[in-house]
Design a protein around this motif. Sequence first.
Motif, short mmCIF file in Angstrom:
data_model
loop_
_atom_site.label_atom_id
_atom_site.label_comp_id
_atom_site.label_asym_id
_atom_site.label_seq_id
_atom_site.Cartn_x
_atom_site.Cartn_y
_atom_site.Cartn_z
N LYS A 238 -13.85 16.94 86.67
CA LYS A 238 -13.33 17.97 85.77
C LYS A 238 -14.12 19.28 85.87
N VAL A 239 -15.25 19.25 86.58
CA VAL A 239 -16.17 20.37 86.61
C VAL A 239 -15.91 21.25 87.84
N THR A 240 -15.74 22.54 87.59
CA THR A 240 -15.56 23.51 88.67
C THR A 240 -16.81 24.38 88.78
N PRO A 241 -17.00 25.06 89.93
CA PRO A 241 -18.13 26.01 90.01
C PRO A 241 -18.09 27.07 88.91
N ALA A 242 -16.89 27.52 88.56
CA ALA A 242 -16.77 28.53 87.51
C ALA A 242 -17.28 28.00 86.17
N LEU A 243 -17.00 26.72 85.90
CA LEU A 243 -17.48 26.12 84.65
C LEU A 243 -19.00 26.00 84.66
N SER A 244 -19.57 25.56 85.77
CA SER A 244 -21.02 25.43 85.87
C SER A 244 -21.71 26.76 85.66
N THR A 245 -21.16 27.81 86.29
CA THR A 245 -21.73 29.15 86.12
C THR A 245 -21.63 29.61 84.68
N HIS A 246 -20.48 29.34 84.07
CA HIS A 246 -20.26 29.73 82.67
C HIS A 246 -21.26 29.06 81.75
N LEU A 247 -21.55 27.80 81.95
CA LEU A 247 -22.43 27.06 81.04
C LEU A 247 -23.89 27.47 81.19
N GLY A 248 -24.32 27.82 82.40
CA GLY A 248 -25.68 28.30 82.60
C GLY A 248 -26.71 27.18 82.68
N ASN A 249 -27.96 27.59 82.90
CA ASN A 249 -29.04 26.62 83.15
C ASN A 249 -29.47 25.85 81.91
N ALA A 250 -29.15 26.36 80.72
CA ALA A 250 -29.58 25.67 79.50
C ALA A 250 -28.70 24.48 79.15
N VAL A 251 -27.61 24.32 79.87
CA VAL A 251 -26.70 23.19 79.64
C VAL A 251 -26.73 22.29 80.87
N THR A 252 -27.10 21.04 80.66
CA THR A 252 -27.12 20.06 81.75
C THR A 252 -25.81 19.31 81.75
N LEU A 253 -25.10 19.38 82.87
CA LEU A 253 -23.85 18.63 83.01
C LEU A 253 -24.15 17.23 83.50
N ARG A 254 -23.64 16.24 82.79
CA ARG A 254 -23.84 14.84 83.16
C ARG A 254 -22.51 14.11 83.13
N ASP A 255 -22.42 13.04 83.89
CA ASP A 255 -21.21 12.24 83.92
C ASP A 255 -20.92 11.68 82.52
N ARG A 256 -19.65 11.69 82.15
CA ARG A 256 -19.27 11.15 80.84
C ARG A 256 -19.72 9.69 80.69
N ALA A 257 -19.75 8.97 81.81
CA ALA A 257 -20.15 7.57 81.78
C ALA A 257 -21.63 7.40 81.45
N ALA A 258 -22.41 8.48 81.52
CA ALA A 258 -23.85 8.39 81.23
C ALA A 258 -24.17 8.61 79.75
N PHE A 259 -23.15 8.82 78.94
CA PHE A 259 -23.39 9.13 77.53
C PHE A 259 -24.09 7.99 76.80
N GLU A 260 -23.65 6.76 77.01
CA GLU A 260 -24.28 5.63 76.32
C GLU A 260 -25.73 5.47 76.73
N ASP A 261 -26.06 5.72 78.01
CA ASP A 261 -27.45 5.64 78.45
C ASP A 261 -28.29 6.71 77.77
N ALA A 262 -27.70 7.88 77.55
CA ALA A 262 -28.43 8.96 76.87
C ALA A 262 -28.72 8.57 75.42
N LEU A 263 -27.77 7.92 74.77
CA LEU A 263 -28.00 7.44 73.40
C LEU A 263 -29.11 6.40 73.37
N ALA A 264 -29.15 5.56 74.41
CA ALA A 264 -30.15 4.49 74.47
C ALA A 264 -31.55 5.03 74.70
N ALA A 265 -31.66 6.30 75.10
CA ALA A 265 -32.97 6.88 75.41
C ALA A 265 -33.53 7.72 74.26
#
Length: 603
Positions: A238-265
């Motif tokens: 779902k991620v395009t280069p335009a979206l990555s540029t728009h979000l900037g370095n302060a936003v880390t894009l991660r796979d939606r499937a990694a959300f539960e692992d992030a909660l576990a951490a």
Amino acid sequence: MQTHEARLAALREELKRRELDGFVVPISDEHMSEYVGEYAQRLEWLTGFGGSAGTAVVLANAIDSKGAAMFVDGRYTIQVRDQVDGKLWDYESIPQTSPAEWLGRNVGEGARIGFDPWLHSPGWAKAAEKALAKKGATLVAVETNPIDSVWQDRPAPSTAFARPHDEALAGRSSAEKRGEIAEWLVANGYDATVITALDSIAWLFNIRGNDVSRTPVALSFAIVHADGTAELFMAPEKVTPALSTHLGNAVTLRDRAAFEDALAATKGQTIAVDPDRSVAAIFRALNDAGAIVKEERDPVVLPKAIKTGAEQNGHRAAQSRDGAAVAKFLNWIAREAPSGRVTELDASDRLEAFRAESDMLTDLSFDTISGAGPNGAVVHYRVSEETNRTLQPNSVYLVDSGGQYADGTTDITRTVWVGPGEAPAEVKDRFTRVLKGHIALATAVFPKGTVGSQLDTLARMFLWQAGVDYAHGTGHGVGSYLSVHEGPQNIGKGGRPNEQPLLPGMFLSNEPGYYKTGEYGIRIENLVLVIPQEIEGAETEMMGFETLTFAPIDRNLIDVALLTEGERGWIDDYHAKVLAVVGPQLAGEALGWLEVQCAPLSR
């Protein structure tokens, strides 16, 4: 294709295989959304119910009764009976009976009732657990949804690209918004907040998507940290280069499937989560991880509701072109419907075509409610090939519709008389009482701190004087190129009181109605903006409403004798504004029709 009876039987077999005695099926997704993607339409697949709010409960074994119940509120009392087979399902009304209460009455000791923790709030789970415990039964969180095991052709979640939303339309940058959330986290001693509501994520990151019909959001989760950084969990495709540029370095894009692992951490971190907008599974994952969970309202909700100047101006522009489309449509209805050849589907298709003429329409804001005669009495009616009626001469037609434009979300209801004869006295009486309530709310002046429930009576009082009422709220919040139904503000009665004061910058609907089952429905809806109200000599801060919607109100349904001088003046002033806003966008026969509709009422 399986019948709904076969689907119910297949689910019951799956429940037995899993050693479950029952299962609860809500209309919901992992984000507690009102409108959900096709992949999450489990309730409609199982039952045939197409409304936006409802829950089913299925028992694995039905010995003395159907063992299956559908729960809906007053908006869907008629619709559920049209769409859901009464031979298979009992109909239950909310709030008179809740699924938890029904389970408490219908299950035996030792029963195991399953629920999907990714589709229910933690509050619901606690209430259901308590009701079942009284019968010696247990609520069981399933690892995978049993419906997904028997829904053989279940659609996959959308993989459409997410896209940046123009900051000029948003009025604020995503960095500024995240900074405000970070300040809130620091002030409260929190390390991070979990944001799961799709419209909150869309607003916070200034992104939009095409993953849910009628609502321009992208499937995602987010964690915002106290240092202003954020993690956005979204399928990589779902991620395009335009979206990555728009979000900037302060936003880390991660796979939606990694959300539960992030909660576990999150061990040892203090995490703020909204119990009304986040599912039970998230709370369970955080607690299992050893996080300190703090229940707080989603910090995006209130700033999202208070529209920026850019959003307000964009909305006015969207309403102007939308009003022109609605005026063209109403002219078309006045010309074509008395022939008896126009159907509800014809009308809804024609209205969408008029909206699309601007080339700025991205979607409808919800499925058009196109209700002829008795179908108009179904508050949230959704026309289908099976229910499609012809607009009969000398009858009432109700159309509730809206558009999604990049600069605004619209929502308007108009009720019209299909001639050629004159409307009956009762219909005019009810319409005029609804109109009087609409005007009373539109012209209300109220002090700072007023909540919507304190204004609700204004919209109902003229109906109450005739001994009638309506079973839905009077007003809901509206997003800015987002959800057509938005909180935290609303105008309504009953149920849990809304403690959110109305604040300048909030959009709301003004939509009183009246419904005579089996005959007709009436509703008049405009959108309004909360604005400061200057009053000479005022001793406190006052507010009022600016009406944002411009389309003619059917004068054929107005009993002028029931109106006060002030009410007639409001209608004349409103129609003058309609003509000023919409007239320049019309020409020829449509403009001539509008000029007649917007002429002053006879005194």
